[in-house]
Design a protein around this motif. Structure first.
Motif, PDB file in Angstrom:
ATOM      1  N   LEU A  32    -111.552 -62.152   2.887  1.00  0.00           N
ATOM      2  CA  LEU A  32    -110.911 -61.287   1.895  1.00  0.00           C
ATOM      3  C   LEU A  32    -110.609 -59.914   2.479  1.00  0.00           C
ATOM      4  CD1 LEU A  32    -113.035 -62.263  -1.240  1.00  0.00           C
ATOM      5  CD2 LEU A  32    -110.591 -62.721  -0.896  1.00  0.00           C
ATOM      6  N   ASP A  33    -111.467 -59.418   3.355  1.00  0.00           N
ATOM      7  CA  ASP A  33    -111.190 -58.138   4.015  1.00  0.00           C
ATOM      8  C   ASP A  33    -109.897 -58.222   4.817  1.00  0.00           C
ATOM      9  OD1 ASP A  33    -113.538 -57.116   2.988  1.00  0.00           O
ATOM     10  OD2 ASP A  33    -114.695 -57.397   4.844  1.00  0.00           O
ATOM     11  N   VAL A  38    -104.072 -57.038   5.293  1.00  0.00           N
ATOM     12  CA  VAL A  38    -102.704 -57.538   5.439  1.00  0.00           C
ATOM     13  C   VAL A  38    -101.827 -57.039   4.296  1.00  0.00           C
ATOM     14  CG1 VAL A  38    -101.276 -59.626   5.361  1.00  0.00           C
ATOM     15  CG2 VAL A  38    -103.306 -59.558   6.816  1.00  0.00           C
ATOM     16  N   ALA A  39    -102.301 -57.146   3.067  1.00  0.00           N
ATOM     17  CA  ALA A  39    -101.508 -56.714   1.912  1.00  0.00           C
ATOM     18  C   ALA A  39    -101.211 -55.218   1.968  1.00  0.00           C
ATOM     19  CB  ALA A  39    -102.241 -57.066   0.617  1.00  0.00           C
ATOM     20  N   TRP A 102     -98.899 -63.244   2.447  1.00  0.00           N
ATOM     21  CA  TRP A 102     -97.452 -63.209   2.688  1.00  0.00           C
ATOM     22  C   TRP A 102     -97.144 -63.292   4.193  1.00  0.00           C
ATOM     23  CZ3 TRP A 102     -93.405 -63.344  -0.604  1.00  0.00           C
ATOM     24  CH2 TRP A 102     -92.149 -62.959  -0.135  1.00  0.00           C
ATOM     25  N   GLY A 103     -96.468 -64.360   4.601  1.00  0.00           N
ATOM     26  CA  GLY A 103     -95.962 -64.458   5.960  1.00  0.00           C
ATOM     27  C   GLY A 103     -96.991 -64.701   7.049  1.00  0.00           C
ATOM     28  N   ILE A 104     -98.203 -65.041   6.687  1.00  0.00           N
ATOM     29  CA  ILE A 104     -99.243 -65.323   7.689  1.00  0.00           C
ATOM     30  C   ILE A 104     -99.752 -66.752   7.480  1.00  0.00           C
ATOM     31  CG2 ILE A 104     -99.945 -62.924   8.016  1.00  0.00           C
ATOM     32  CD1 ILE A 104    -102.245 -63.413   6.080  1.00  0.00           C
ATOM     33  N   ALA A 208     -95.638 -54.323  14.197  1.00  0.00           N
ATOM     34  CA  ALA A 208     -96.106 -53.129  13.480  1.00  0.00           C
ATOM     35  C   ALA A 208     -97.126 -53.514  12.412  1.00  0.00           C
ATOM     36  CB  ALA A 208     -94.922 -52.392  12.857  1.00  0.00           C
ATOM     37  N   LEU A 209     -96.882 -54.639  11.740  1.00  0.00           N
ATOM     38  CA  LEU A 209     -97.839 -55.126  10.744  1.00  0.00           C
ATOM     39  C   LEU A 209     -99.186 -55.400  11.396  1.00  0.00           C
ATOM     40  CD1 LEU A 209     -98.778 -56.409   8.062  1.00  0.00           C
ATOM     41  CD2 LEU A 209     -97.722 -58.552   8.853  1.00  0.00           C
ATOM     42  N   GLN A 210     -99.170 -56.132  12.487  1.00  0.00           N
ATOM     43  CA  GLN A 210    -100.424 -56.478  13.145  1.00  0.00           C
ATOM     44  C   GLN A 210    -101.168 -55.229  13.605  1.00  0.00           C
ATOM     45  OE1 GLN A 210    -101.358 -60.033  15.922  1.00  0.00           O
ATOM     46  NE2 GLN A 210    -100.723 -58.394  17.313  1.00  0.00           N
TER      47      GLN A 210
END
Length: 474
Positions: A32-33, A38-39, A102-104, A208-210
C-alpha cells in the motif's frame, strides 16, 4: 517436530524485529505504501486527478482493509495482488477508484514493496553489525598482548595474540558493512516500468514518475526498470551471506576452541541453561549451534537464487515467487544469526592462561620460523630452514627436545636463549599488538553511516606498522 521443539529456543534471542519484517500485515502495508507513492507521484505529473490521488493515498492503510473480502477475492482470483487492488478500489469509490494502480503492473508493486521492507531490515542489520564490531573492538584492545598459538591447517604455526585474531574478524566485518551498503544501494530500488519495463502504458513521463516514487519512498530507482533484472537482489543476499560466513567463522573458532582439549574460548553461560538431559556436566555452545545452523541454511538460499537469476524473457512467475519467499526467509535467518553472534561476542570468555599453556605444547617449536630467520642471517634462509626442520622432526619422533637440538646448531645456544625469552612473552611477534589496537580502535568507533573504506583502513595500518618498526628491529 524438531522445528517445533527448537522454536522456543530460538525465540529466546532478540532478533530486533527482523523475524517479522515480512509478516503478512507488514507486507500488505508496504504494498500500500508503494500504491500511495505511485498515486501521489502521478498526480504531481498530471497523469491522474489530484483529488483522486488524495483519496487513494488516504485509503492506503492496511487497517482499513476487509480481511474477509481479501480472502474471498483471493480464493476467486488466485492472484497475489488483485485482491488488494480490488479492495483499494472499493474503499476509494467512484470515480477515484478508477485511478488505482494506474499504468503499472503487479511485479512493480510487489518487488518494490519487497525491497522497501528489505531496506528497513537493513537498518536493523546495520545496528547489529555496529554492536558486534563494538564488542570485537573491546576484545581486540583488551587482548592486544594476550599470547596464543596461531594455527594453520589446524596445527601450530607461529605465536600470535588473541587481539590480532580479533583484528582479523574486525577487518572482515568492516568489509561486510561496506559490501552491504553498496549492495543495498543497487538492490533497494523502485521498479515501475509497467508490463515489461519500458513504460508502455505511461510513455515519456515514465522515468519522471519512477524518480518521484523513489523520492517518496526514500529508495533508489532502476536505470532501466526491467522485471527480468534479478542480479541486484542476488547481490544483496550474497552480501548478507558473506556476513553470515564471517559470523560462522567466529562461531566455529569459539565452538572448537571451547572443547576441553583447547579450553581457550568459551561462550558466556546463560543463567539456568542446561547442556544435556543425561550428562549433567555439559555446558554446550548453544549460541554457536544457531549461528552455524542459520549460516548453512543461508548459503543454500543464496545458491538457489543465483541458480534462478538467469531465467529468460521479461518476467517469470515461478522465479518471482522464489525470490520473494527467499528474501523474506533470508532476513528471518539473519535475525536469528545476528542476535546469537552479538550475544556470543558480547559475552565471550577468554582464558588467557590456557592460551599461554597451549602455546608451550610444542616445547618451543612454534618459534621455528624465528629460528630459521635468525640462522638465515649467517647460513642463508634455505639452509636455515633445512637445519631447523631436521631439529623439529627429530624432536617430534622422540629425539632431543626442540630447544636442546637447536642449541647444537651454529650459534644455537644464543638462539635458544632468545626463544626462551619469547616463550616468556618478553619479545614481540610481528605486528600482532599493533594491528589489534589499530583495528580495535576502528571497531570501537564504528558508525554504519561513516566508516573508513579499505584503502584508508590499510593506510592507517601502515602507519601503525611504521610506528612499530623500532620494536621489530630491537
Amino acid at each position: 517436530m524438531a522445528s517445533e521443539l527448537y522454536f522456543n529456543v530460538g525465540s529466546a534471542f532478540d532478533d530486533r524485529g527482523l523475524g517479522v519484517v515480512f509478516a503478512p500485515a507488514a507486507v500488505m502495508q508496504a504494498l500500500l505504501d508503494v500504491e500511495r507513492a505511485v498515486a501521489l507521484a502521478q498526480a504531481e505529473l498530471g497523469l491522474i486527478p489530484a483529488d483522486s490521488a488524495a483519496v487513494i493515498a488516504a485509503n492506503c492503510d492496511a487497517a482499513l482493509l476487509d480481511p474477509v473480502r481479501l480472502q474471498q477475492d483471493h480464493d476467486t482470483t488466485r492472484h497475489p495482488l488483485m485482491p488488494l487492488i480490488n479492495e483499494l478500489v472499493r474503499l476509494c469509490g467512484e470515480p477515484h477508484g478508477g485511478y488505482v494502480h494506474w499504468g503499472i503492473t503487479t511485479q512493480n508493486v510487489i518487488q518494490t514493496g519487497l525491497m522497501l521492507l528489505a531496506k528497513r531490515a537493513q537498518q536493523t542489520i546495520d545496528g547489529f553489525v555496529a554492536d558486534i564490531l563494538h564488542h570485537l573492538g573491546r576484545h581486540a584492545v583488551a587482548h592486544a598482548d594476550t599470547l596464543m598459538a596461531g594455527r594453520t591447517h589446524y596445527r601450530h604455526a607461529v605465536p600470535i595474540t588473541f587481539g590480532f585474531k580479533v583484528a582479523v574478524w574486525i577487518e572482515e566485518m568492516l568489509d561486510c558493512a561496506e559490501r552491504l551498503r553498496t549492495a543495498g544501494d543497487r538492490a533497494f530500488q523502485v521498479m515501475s516500468g509497467g508490463a515489461v519495463g519500458c513504460f508502455s502504458a505511461i510513455g515519456p513521463q515514465g522515468p519522471a514518475l519512477q524518480a518521484r516514487v523513489a523520492d517518496l519512498l526514500g529508495m533508489g530507482e532502476m536505470a532501466i526498470p526491467s522485471r527480468g533484472i534479478r542480479t541486484r537482489m542476488c547481490d544483496w543476499v550474497n552480501a548478507l551471506t558473506l556476513l553470515a560466513s564471517v559470523c560462522h567463522k567466529i562461531a566455529e573458532e569459539v565452538y572448537q576452541s571451547g572443547a576441553e582439549e583447547y579450553g581457550e574460548l568459551h561462550e558466556g553461560r546463560l543463567a539456568g541453561s542446561i547442556g544435556s538431559s543425561t550428562m549433567p556436566q555439559k555446558i554446550n555452545p548453544i549460541l554457536g549451534y544457531g549461528i552455524i545452523e542459520n549460516s548453512r541454511k543461508l548459503y543454500a538460499q543464496a545458491a538457489m537464487l543465483m541458480a534462478e537469476a538467469h531465467r529468460p524473457f521479461e518476467s517469470d512467475g515461478s522465479t518471482n515467487l522464489m525470490f520473494e519467499n527467499a528474501i523474506a526467509a533470508v532476513v528471518g535467518m539473519m535475525g536469528q544469526l545476528l542476535a546469537r553472534t552479538e550475544g556470543l561476542v558480547g559475552g565471550l570468555v577468554v582464558d588467557a592462561a590456557r592460551m599461554r599453556s597451549n602455546l608451550d605444547l610444542s616445547h618451543g617449536a612454534i618459534h621455528a620460523e624465528f629460528a630459521m630467520m635468525r640462522l638465515g642471517e649467517t647460513e642463508g634462509k634455505h639452509h636455515g630452514h633445512e637445519m631447523v626442520h631436521e631439529v623439529a622432526v627429530a624432536a617430534a619422533e622422540g629425539g632431543p627436545p626442540f630447544l636442546e637440538g637447536l642449541a647444537e646448531l651454529p650459534g644455537g645456544a644464543e638462539l635458544r636463549r632468545e626463544i626462551e625469552a619469547r616463550m616468556r612473552g618478553e619479545a614481540p611477534n610481528g605486528l600482532c599488538a599493533e594491528y589489534a589496537r589499530h583495528f580495535g580502535a576502528l571497531a570501537l568507533a564504528f558508525d554504519p553511516a561513516d566508516f573508513p573504506p579499505p584503502r584508508q583502513r590499510r593506510g592507517l595500518a601502515v602507519v601503525a606498522a611504521e610506528a612499530a618498526a623500532p620494536l621489530a628491529g630491537a
